[in-house]
Design an enzyme around this catalytic site. Structure first.
Site, PDB file in Angstrom:
ATOM      1  CE  LYS A  86      -3.694   0.074   2.708  1.00 45.79           C
ATOM      2  NZ  LYS A  86      -4.414  -0.042   4.024  1.00 45.79           N
TER       3      LYS A  86
HETATM    4  O1  G3P Z   1      -6.609   1.756   5.503  1.00 50.20           O
HETATM    5  C1  G3P Z   1      -7.584   2.741   5.455  1.00 50.20           C
HETATM    6  C2  G3P Z   1      -8.845   2.385   6.130  1.00 50.20           C
HETATM    7  O2  G3P Z   1      -8.626   1.270   6.904  1.00 50.20           O
HETATM    8  C3  G3P Z   1      -9.398   3.503   6.928  1.00 50.20           C
HETATM    9  O3  G3P Z   1     -10.445   3.065   7.709  1.00 50.20           O
HETATM   10  O4  G3P Z   1     -12.089   3.204   9.502  1.00 50.20           O
HETATM   11  O5  G3P Z   1      -9.824   4.261   9.810  1.00 50.20           O
HETATM   12  O6  G3P Z   1     -11.483   5.264   8.252  1.00 50.20           O
HETATM   13  P1  G3P Z   1     -11.000   4.005   8.900  1.00 50.20           P
END
Ligand code: G3P
Length: 225
Positions: A86
């Site tokens: 990533k």
């Molecule tokens: O890797 C990005 C994603 O996991 C973000 O998720 O829930 O932290 O917005 P969140």
């Protein structure tokens, strides 16, 4: 649509795998920090559990393209070729994606908030791009709409890059993108566990068992009646 777990908690990953057909795991630096463990310790344990063939997305930390490429080499060395590296969809990241693509290392353009980032990551050779659905919503835009727009751009340009939609807050968002045919969604254990939270489902199963036990006796099943 592939379904991945967005977490590094090995107990939660194992619990979800026990019940559902899961295609892999994604992590990011904040998720790793939450685990409180050394990054490669927890990542190696996840890889060993999900198997060498499962999709695994692991993020670089370096801020320069050269540093990102070094991070990527270590990630793939430690976690295997089926690991998607990533890389933030920023200028240094696009350069790193191009270098890694020329080396045969597969990348995922992450931190995607706009279709332009996704388009540039795809042009740079990324296998996946990760739009952050809920975070886009929280900025006052429509995360699902952004993901669909990215999918339309890829389709109308014949780009092979797939969407790895991330940052979900509910099952409807996941289903909406499933309906639209996006490649993958990565979802937290909490949201996966909410997929089937439905009193009607539990009530239906309970009624079947009660009716059968009324006929055959308490605790009886089709194997033991
Ligand atoms: O890797 C990005 C994603 O996991 C973000 O998720 O829930 O932290 O917005 P969140």
């Amino acid at each position: 649509m592939k379904l991945l777990i967005d977490d590094a908690d090995i107990a939660k990953i194992k619990e979800i795998y026990r019940y559902y057909p899961i295609d892999g795991v994604t992590t990011n630096p904040s998720i790793l920090a939450k685990s409180g463990r050394q990054p490669y310790d927890v990542l190696a344990e996840i890889r060993s559990f999900i198997g060498a063939e499962a999709d695994f997305h692991v993020q670089v930390i370096a801020r320069t393209a050269e540093g990102m490429v070094e991070d990527a080499h270590r990630i793939v060395k430690e976690l295997g070729q089926n690991t998607f590296v990533k890389i933030p969809s920023v200028p240094e990241g696009f350069r790193a994606m191009q270098i890694l693509t020329s080396e045969g290392i597969r990348t995922t353009g992450t931190a995607v908030y706009t279709p332009m980032q996704a388009y540039l990551a795809a042009k740079s050779g990324a296998s996946f791009v990760a739009p952050y659905i809920n975070r886009i919503d929280n900025m006052g835009f429509d995360g699902i709409h952004v993901a669909k727009e990215i999918q339309d751009i890829f389709r109308s340009n014949g780009m092979a890059t797939q969407i790895l939609a991330a940052s979900f807050k509910n099952s409807q968002q996941v289903l909406e993108l499933c309906r639209y045919g996006v490649g993958s969604a990565t979802v937290s254990p909490d949201v996966i566990n909410s997929f089937l939270k439905n009193a009607a489902i539990d009530a239906a199963v309970d009624a079947f068992v009660a009716d059968f036990e009324g006929l055959t006796g308490k605790g009886k099943t089709m194997a033991t009646c």
